[in-house]
Structure formats: structure tokens, C-alpha cells
Design a protein around this motif. Sequence first.
Motif, mmCIF file in Angstrom:
data_model
loop_
_atom_site.group_PDB
_atom_site.id
_atom_site.type_symbol
_atom_site.label_atom_id
_atom_site.label_comp_id
_atom_site.label_asym_id
_atom_site.label_seq_id
_atom_site.Cartn_x
_atom_site.Cartn_y
_atom_site.Cartn_z
ATOM 1 N N UNK A 1 0.837 -1.213 0.000
ATOM 2 C CA UNK A 1 0.000 0.000 0.000
ATOM 3 C C UNK A 1 0.873 1.266 0.000
ATOM 4 N N UNK A 2 2.042 1.188 0.633
ATOM 5 C CA UNK A 2 2.945 2.348 0.576
ATOM 6 C C UNK A 2 3.315 2.653 -0.873
ATOM 7 N N UNK A 3 3.433 1.617 -1.694
ATOM 8 C CA UNK A 3 3.790 1.791 -3.112
ATOM 9 C C UNK A 3 2.597 2.267 -3.948
ATOM 10 N N UNK A 4 1.429 2.400 -3.323
ATOM 11 C CA UNK A 4 0.276 2.946 -4.047
ATOM 12 C C UNK A 4 -0.700 1.903 -4.569
ATOM 13 N N UNK A 5 -0.508 0.655 -4.169
ATOM 14 C CA UNK A 5 -1.447 -0.397 -4.576
ATOM 15 C C UNK A 5 -2.604 -0.485 -3.589
ATOM 16 N N UNK A 6 -3.664 -1.161 -4.005
ATOM 17 C CA UNK A 6 -4.679 -1.572 -3.033
ATOM 18 C C UNK A 6 -4.477 -3.062 -2.774
ATOM 19 N N UNK A 7 -5.005 -3.554 -1.660
ATOM 20 C CA UNK A 7 -4.600 -4.891 -1.208
ATOM 21 C C UNK A 7 -5.785 -5.691 -0.689
ATOM 22 N N UNK A 8 -5.787 -6.973 -1.040
ATOM 23 C CA UNK A 8 -6.773 -7.915 -0.474
ATOM 24 C C UNK A 8 -5.982 -9.005 0.235
ATOM 25 N N UNK A 9 -6.219 -9.141 1.529
ATOM 26 C CA UNK A 9 -5.540 -10.185 2.304
ATOM 27 C C UNK A 9 -6.494 -11.351 2.514
ATOM 28 N N UNK A 10 -6.025 -12.552 2.164
ATOM 29 C CA UNK A 10 -6.780 -13.779 2.472
ATOM 30 C C UNK A 10 -5.939 -14.511 3.515
#
Length: 497
Positions: free
Chosen positions: A164-173
Motif C-alpha cells: 500500500x505504501x507503493x500505491x497499490x490496493x490490497x486484499x488479504x486472504x
Amino acid sequence: MKNIHHFVNGKIFEGESKKTSDVYNPATGEVSAKVTLATKKDVDAVVDIAQQAFHSWSNTPPLQRARVLFKFKELIEKNSDELTKIIVSEHGKVYDDAKGSLTRGLEVVEFACGIPHLLKGEFTENVGRDVDSWSIRQSLGVCAGITPFNFPAMVPMWMFPIAIACGNTFILKPSEKDPSCPLMLAQLLKEAGLPDGVFNVVNGDKEAVDALLVNKKVSAISFVGSTLIAKYIYENAAKNEKRVQALGGAKNHCVVMPDADLDGAVNGLMGAAYGSAGERCMAQSVAVAVGGIGDELVKRLSEKVEALKVGPGMDKESEMGPLITKDHLDKVKGYVDIGVEEGANLVVDGRKLKLQGYEKGFYIGGCLFDHVTSQMRIYKEEIFGPVLSVVRVKDFDTAVKLINDHEYGNGVSLFTRDGDSARTFVNKIQVGMVGINIPIPVPMAFHSFGGWKRSLFGDQHMHGMEGVRFYTKLKTVTSRWPNGIKSNAEFIMPTMK
Ligand code: NAD
């Protein structure tokens, strides 16, 4: 009965699924909650939300993204006792060990707070006459992380702070066996000011994982777990044109040379083999006794293994907690049975351990095998429990060959006082993380974590600069501005004259 759902778009999300899985308190053996397992439709809905959040988040200046992480760091520190207790209650490991693992995750957040510096590109003035060139690293899009049960805070935190610091969005499973800690981390990120949809937690099993693998809007998959599943993730993510890093299982060796500081080696081995009940991918599960050191090593180890204090993770006296589930306990006991059948010498047998008041908990005492050989299953396969095998070899070269011939190559260590052996070991050993007189050589957040051979499929290790590279793609720009000088069409490859 407590029900655990997902965390999506800044709030609890129940989804359409009616499928659940039991979450246990391993110390008592009781079911403490039921976790919802997402369907493909649930996962696809979450991916759409993460994709919608991407545009605005990726355009947020890195400094502002870092400020959210600074706040998140503060909130983890403030809530560390509660987070640690959650880890203990669902995983079973002892409190101080759980707290240490949370700290190792927090250190990745600290690293990610430096993202404005880490994302700086490269610039060359005048790569040609009046032509400049520069490289920038841009975010990928929606990234997903699939994580194992043994580090419910630390392993997800190897991934998402940098993503997320790099500007992505994230889905954690996360693992369906201990899902509560990741959900609390999601709440804290929201409290830290992270916009909704940037970080989401979806609970589930194979169906949810497969939905992430085939969804075209997911750009990258980070996986940590067992080798068979890691290979499956690697192959299928690649087939679906995603960037992938898939970390798998391990069988870590600790070589003890005849000149080693034996107290240091024995104490190091005790913590590395039996800490977290051996449920660590960096656990030392094989001690390689070189030359004549075997008898004394086994004698000292056996005294300490017999004296191991096993008990609930919240008991301050406990050095080792229970295993994660009854199934896993049976599997580990099964391996000890196999070792006996294979002819290894079981010096300490922890199979019969019973704890008064905790008869239904998933406990096993420490087990120690001597005279294990490289043909035995207990040597070849990952047991993931408190079982240490001693293999005796005649010399240093045989020890190095033994390790290099093993299918796994996660971590390794050497105990010696000899600099030449240490240097040769570092140079020759086919393993990703090496310790010299250090039993668990887990790299710090600003270095990178990853094994070799069948312990990692993919090119990039986790966190540190490898993490920044994994979660960004490189763009290189070459630029000239009109300056009034006439140019002609050129049909040859441009070169510097
Ligand atoms: P696991 O492979 O069973 O599960 C890991 C994740 O994969 C979980 O989220 C799980 O829900 C999912 N999963 C399980 N079966 C699946 C399937 N058939 N298809 C798709 N997804 C599936 O691992 P675990 O038991 O949770 O964790 C222990 C393992 O993880 C050990 O092998 C350990 O060595 C490894 N591990 C490796 C590292 C490392 O850095 N190399 C770190 C921690 C743990």
C-alpha cells in the motif's frame, strides 16, 4: 458463538456465503468462533472495490501515504497487548513469542514509512545530445496476499505495508485457522486514516484463493504457506498473467562443528527447534553433528528437551504452547511414530504429554531423535512441530553436501569458531538465509526474506527493497524537447556517435 466475517471497504462485510470453518483456542481445544468462507462472488465483489479505490490511492503523494503508515505504527504500538493476546488465543504460541512476531511485522511498517525515499527513481541527463532519460516505479493495481496460520500478524505485514505504501490496493486472504488478528489490523489501518477499499480482508479457503487467482483485475499475488500450495499458486498466478512470489515450506539445518561454542549451539537449537512449538518456517528441525560432537550434543540437548515447560501461551511459565489444531497434532505425532518405525533413536518422546486442566488442548512435548539418516521421511519432510532430528556426519564437506541435496533451502545455520569454515559455508551453501552462530537468521525488515529451491517459487523475496520492486513496475522515459535544430528521418538504430 462468535462469528467472524470479512473487512471490506472500511467495514465488516458478511458476503453471501453460508460456509464457515471452526476457529479453535488451541490451549483448551474449544471452538472459539466460526469464520465465514467467501464464495467466488464475494471475492469478485471485493476485487471490484479494491480496483475502484486504486485510482485515488495510487495518485496520493507517497508522503501522504507514509503518514497513514506512521499513524498505523503508533496504533499497533498502542494496541500491541490486545493484538498479542488475539494471536495467542487463536494460534497458541506463548505471549512473548507472539509479541516478538508482532514487532517483526511492525518493523516492516517502519520500513514502509520511508517510501518517499524508497520510490525515488533514477535520472540521467544527456543520454544523447539534448536527450534525457529517467526511470520511475509505478504501482501495479490490486494486489493480493494469501498467508499461513503460523504468523497471523507478521507474514501479512511482510506484504501489505509495502504494497500500500507503493500505491497499490490490497486484499488479504489470511489463514482461516486464526483470522482475528488480520481483521484487527484492518480496523487499525482505517483508524489511521487509510481510505476505504485500499486494504481489505477476505476470509476463505481454496474457493476464495482460486477466485483471486483467476480474477483478471488482480495484478499480483504474494503467497506464504506449504510448498505444494505455493507451487499451485505460482503456476496458476503465472497462467493468469499475474506477478507472483510464493514462499513454501522448509527443513532447516543447524550444523554444529567440533570447535563450536557448544552452550551457544545447544541454547540456539532449543529456541530454534522448540520455540513456537516448531511451527515456524525458520525452525531448525535438523541438527547436523560434525565429527565427534554428536554424543555430547545429544546429551546436552536431551536434558533441556526433557525440562521444556509446555503449557498455555498465556501462562508466563510456558516456554512452548500447543499446536494449532487436533489434526495437526495427530500429524506431528504420526511423524514421530514414523521416525521410530524407520529406526531412528527417539531420545525424548513428547507424545504422551497431558496437561492437567487442559486435557483437550493440542499439546505435545518436545521430541528428540538421534541417528536420523537422509533416507528417512522424518528427515526429508517438513514436520512443522517440536521434533528435532540429529544427523551425524563425518566432516564439514559431508554436512554441506547433505544440506545442498535437500529439496528445501529456506534457512540454515553454522556454529563454529573457525572463520574459514564460516566463509566457505556462506559461499557454498544453497540456502537463501544463512546464520553464522545465529540460530534463526530471519532478515530484518530493511533486508529481504526468502528461501531457495522449493522454499520459494518466483524471483523476488519479501520486504526490504525486494518488496518495493515486487509491488512496483518500472517505467523508463526518454525525452527530448524541440530546440529549433532541424532533424532528418533516421532508419538506423540510434547510437551515440
Ligand atoms: P497452507 O499451505 O496449508 O495454507 C496457506 C494458505 O493457503 C492459507 O491461507 C490457506 O487457506 C490456503 N490454502 C490451503 N490449501 C489451499 C488449496 N488447496 N488451494 C488454495 N489455497 C489453499 O499452510 P499453513 O499450514 O497455513 O502454514 C504452514 C506452512 O507454511 C508450512 O509449510 C511453513 O513452512 C510455511 N511457511 C513458510 C514461510 C516462508 O517464509 N517460507 C513462512 C511461514 C510459513
